[in-house]
Scaffold this motif. Structure first.
Motif, PDB file in Angstrom:
ATOM      1  N   LYS A 127       0.855  -1.189   0.000  1.00 23.68           N
ATOM      2  CA  LYS A 127       0.000   0.000   0.000  1.00 23.68           C
ATOM      3  C   LYS A 127       0.888   1.234   0.000  1.00 23.68           C
ATOM      4  O   LYS A 127       1.824   1.326   0.781  1.00 23.68           O
ATOM      5  CB  LYS A 127      -0.896   0.011   1.238  1.00 23.68           C
ATOM      6  N   ILE A 128       0.617   2.176  -0.890  1.00 24.94           N
ATOM      7  CA  ILE A 128       1.353   3.428  -0.946  1.00 24.94           C
ATOM      8  C   ILE A 128       0.625   4.430  -0.048  1.00 24.94           C
ATOM      9  O   ILE A 128      -0.572   4.678  -0.223  1.00 24.94           O
ATOM     10  CB  ILE A 128       1.414   3.984  -2.385  1.00 24.94           C
ATOM     11  N   ASN A 129       1.325   4.992   0.928  1.00 21.66           N
ATOM     12  CA  ASN A 129       0.748   5.982   1.829  1.00 21.66           C
ATOM     13  C   ASN A 129       1.056   7.389   1.326  1.00 21.66           C
ATOM     14  O   ASN A 129       2.190   7.696   0.997  1.00 21.66           O
ATOM     15  CB  ASN A 129       1.322   5.826   3.251  1.00 21.66           C
ATOM     16  N   ARG A 130       0.011   8.227   1.279  1.00 19.06           N
ATOM     17  CA  ARG A 130       0.195   9.627   0.904  1.00 19.06           C
ATOM     18  C   ARG A 130       0.601  10.412   2.140  1.00 19.06           C
ATOM     19  O   ARG A 130      -0.058  10.345   3.168  1.00 19.06           O
ATOM     20  CB  ARG A 130      -1.107  10.224   0.362  1.00 19.06           C
ATOM     21  N   ASN A 131       1.666  11.186   2.027  1.00 15.45           N
ATOM     22  CA  ASN A 131       2.139  12.007   3.122  1.00 15.45           C
ATOM     23  C   ASN A 131       2.156  13.468   2.694  1.00 15.45           C
ATOM     24  O   ASN A 131       2.437  13.764   1.531  1.00 15.45           O
ATOM     25  CB  ASN A 131       3.554  11.604   3.539  1.00 15.45           C
ATOM     26  N   ILE A 132       1.858  14.336   3.642  1.00 14.22           N
ATOM     27  CA  ILE A 132       1.987  15.765   3.393  1.00 14.22           C
ATOM     28  C   ILE A 132       2.809  16.376   4.515  1.00 14.22           C
ATOM     29  O   ILE A 132       2.871  15.839   5.625  1.00 14.22           O
ATOM     30  CB  ILE A 132       0.625  16.493   3.293  1.00 14.22           C
ATOM     31  N   GLN A 133       3.438  17.486   4.196  1.00 14.44           N
ATOM     32  CA  GLN A 133       4.166  18.254   5.203  1.00 14.44           C
ATOM     33  C   GLN A 133       3.406  19.553   5.417  1.00 14.44           C
ATOM     34  O   GLN A 133       3.125  20.277   4.458  1.00 14.44           O
ATOM     35  CB  GLN A 133       5.587  18.546   4.748  1.00 14.44           C
ATOM     36  N   ILE A 134       3.073  19.825   6.680  1.00 16.77           N
ATOM     37  CA  ILE A 134       2.420  21.074   7.043  1.00 16.77           C
ATOM     38  C   ILE A 134       3.496  21.993   7.600  1.00 16.77           C
ATOM     39  O   ILE A 134       4.207  21.627   8.539  1.00 16.77           O
ATOM     40  CB  ILE A 134       1.317  20.854   8.089  1.00 16.77           C
ATOM     41  N   ILE A 135       3.613  23.170   7.014  1.00 15.25           N
ATOM     42  CA  ILE A 135       4.611  24.150   7.427  1.00 15.25           C
ATOM     43  C   ILE A 135       3.871  25.396   7.896  1.00 15.25           C
ATOM     44  O   ILE A 135       3.016  25.919   7.179  1.00 15.25           O
ATOM     45  CB  ILE A 135       5.554  24.513   6.267  1.00 15.25           C
ATOM     46  N   GLY A 150       7.528  26.054  12.112  1.00 13.20           N
ATOM     47  CA  GLY A 150       7.262  24.720  12.625  1.00 13.20           C
ATOM     48  C   GLY A 150       6.716  23.864  11.500  1.00 13.20           C
ATOM     49  O   GLY A 150       5.939  24.343  10.673  1.00 13.20           O
ATOM     50  N   SER A 151       7.128  22.605  11.453  1.00 11.03           N
ATOM     51  CA  SER A 151       6.627  21.731  10.388  1.00 11.03           C
ATOM     52  C   SER A 151       6.525  20.299  10.888  1.00 11.03           C
ATOM     53  O   SER A 151       7.202  19.900  11.837  1.00 11.03           O
ATOM     54  CB  SER A 151       7.530  21.796   9.155  1.00 11.03           C
ATOM     55  N   LEU A 152       5.650  19.555  10.226  1.00 13.53           N
ATOM     56  CA  LEU A 152       5.413  18.166  10.579  1.00 13.53           C
ATOM     57  C   LEU A 152       4.931  17.419   9.350  1.00 13.53           C
ATOM     58  O   LEU A 152       4.121  17.941   8.575  1.00 13.53           O
ATOM     59  CB  LEU A 152       4.359  18.080  11.687  1.00 13.53           C
ATOM     60  N   VAL A 153       5.417  16.206   9.166  1.00 19.74           N
ATOM     61  CA  VAL A 153       4.955  15.333   8.078  1.00 19.74           C
ATOM     62  C   VAL A 153       3.920  14.384   8.655  1.00 19.74           C
ATOM     63  O   VAL A 153       4.144  13.768   9.706  1.00 19.74           O
ATOM     64  CB  VAL A 153       6.128  14.546   7.464  1.00 19.74           C
ATOM     65  N   ILE A 154       2.769  14.290   7.981  1.00 21.79           N
ATOM     66  CA  ILE A 154       1.703  13.391   8.425  1.00 21.79           C
ATOM     67  C   ILE A 154       1.265  12.498   7.268  1.00 21.79           C
ATOM     68  O   ILE A 154       1.483  12.817   6.103  1.00 21.79           O
ATOM     69  CB  ILE A 154       0.482  14.155   8.986  1.00 21.79           C
ATOM     70  N   GLU A 155       0.634  11.395   7.627  1.00 20.42           N
ATOM     71  CA  GLU A 155       0.106  10.455   6.643  1.00 20.42           C
ATOM     72  C   GLU A 155      -1.396  10.687   6.507  1.00 20.42           C
ATOM     73  O   GLU A 155      -2.106  10.805   7.501  1.00 20.42           O
ATOM     74  CB  GLU A 155       0.366   9.030   7.116  1.00 20.42           C
ATOM     75  N   ASN A 166      -9.241  15.020  11.415  1.00 23.23           N
ATOM     76  CA  ASN A 166      -8.744  14.787  12.779  1.00 23.23           C
ATOM     77  C   ASN A 166      -7.223  14.729  12.820  1.00 23.23           C
ATOM     78  O   ASN A 166      -6.598  15.256  13.739  1.00 23.23           O
ATOM     79  CB  ASN A 166      -9.338  13.505  13.361  1.00 23.23           C
ATOM     80  N   THR A 167      -6.630  14.091  11.828  1.00 28.18           N
ATOM     81  CA  THR A 167      -5.173  13.991  11.758  1.00 28.18           C
ATOM     82  C   THR A 167      -4.554  15.376  11.591  1.00 28.18           C
ATOM     83  O   THR A 167      -3.556  15.709  12.238  1.00 28.18           O
ATOM     84  CB  THR A 167      -4.749  13.075  10.593  1.00 28.18           C
ATOM     85  N   ILE A 168      -5.161  16.189  10.747  1.00 29.04           N
ATOM     86  CA  ILE A 168      -4.662  17.552  10.524  1.00 29.04           C
ATOM     87  C   ILE A 168      -4.809  18.383  11.793  1.00 29.04           C
ATOM     88  O   ILE A 168      -3.898  19.124  12.169  1.00 29.04           O
ATOM     89  CB  ILE A 168      -5.384  18.202   9.331  1.00 29.04           C
ATOM     90  N   GLU A 169      -5.937  18.252  12.473  1.00 32.94           N
ATOM     91  CA  GLU A 169      -6.151  18.999  13.723  1.00 32.94           C
ATOM     92  C   GLU A 169      -5.065  18.645  14.748  1.00 32.94           C
ATOM     93  O   GLU A 169      -4.484  19.529  15.380  1.00 32.94           O
ATOM     94  CB  GLU A 169      -7.541  18.687  14.288  1.00 32.94           C
ATOM     95  N   ARG A 170      -4.794  17.363  14.900  1.00 33.79           N
ATOM     96  CA  ARG A 170      -3.742  16.942  15.847  1.00 33.79           C
ATOM     97  C   ARG A 170      -2.369  17.453  15.416  1.00 33.79           C
ATOM     98  O   ARG A 170      -1.571  17.882  16.247  1.00 33.79           O
ATOM     99  CB  ARG A 170      -3.717  15.417  15.971  1.00 33.79           C
TER     100      ARG A 170
END
Length: 182
Positions: A127-135, A150-155, A166-170
């Motif tokens: 399975k290919i997981n899509r990840n984004i980085q929020i800056i 501040g930045s974080l990479v999430i799936e 919910n993932t973005i909120e966290r």
């Protein structure tokens, strides 16, 4: 008990490799963050073209909630702002989630010596997981120079927008919890 003492360090190293990505921050040590009270969202905020507008809206709304919870007020005009807030969402490297595998082990244990082997048999597709980085950037409104980042990479979840929200909120909460720097 001796066996546990032998394997405990190995287990700790293995579990530490499973930890989530941490927030990365950087800042200008000469910036006076105690004077930050009023903000405006920078016009240069946005995302890569491949990032869904729904994701962008979720990040913006979550960031505004964090600012409000931190008792920051939105300035009526950009000239009245103490700082500019710029957010950017970039597509990050995709990761491959290997399907579960069946392991067959063979080995022997005699005295204080053990030998083992394993053969992995794939049980499904990768399975290919899509990840984004929020800056999230804070800028000086006078010269538009960066004062904090501040930045974080999430799936992301490909099937459920509610899970993504919910993932973005966290993630935004976790990033914003690093401001102001200690």
């Amino acid at each position: 008990m001796k066996l546990f003492a032998l394997f405990a360090p190995i287990l700790l190293v293995a579990l530490s490799g499973c930890s989530s990505t941490d927030v990365v921050t950087d800042y200008n040590p000469r910036a006076d963050f105690s004077r930050y009270e009023r903000y405006t969202i920078a016009d240069s905020s946005g995302a890569d073209k491949v990032v869904s507008p729904f994701i962008v809206d979720n990040v913006k709304e979550s960031l505004q909630r964090q600012l409000k919870a931190g008792l920051y007020k939105q300035a009526d005009t950009p000239t009245n702002a103490d700082f500019l807030v710029r957010y950017y969402i970039a597509e990050a490297a995709e990761t491959v989630d290997r399907s579960p595998r069946l392991g067959l082990g063979f080995g022997s244990f005699g005295g204080n010596f053990g030998v083992g082997t394993s053969v992995g048999v794939p049980l499904g597709k990768d399975k290919i997981n899509r990840n984004i980085q929020i800056i999230i950037d804070l800028l000086n409104p006078a010269d538009k120079k960066l004062t904090w980042r501040g930045s974080l990479v999430i799936e992301l979840d490909d099937r459920d927008p509610k899970v993504n929200a919910n993932t973005i909120e966290r993630a935004v909460t976790e990033i914003w919890s690093q401001f102001p720097p200690a």
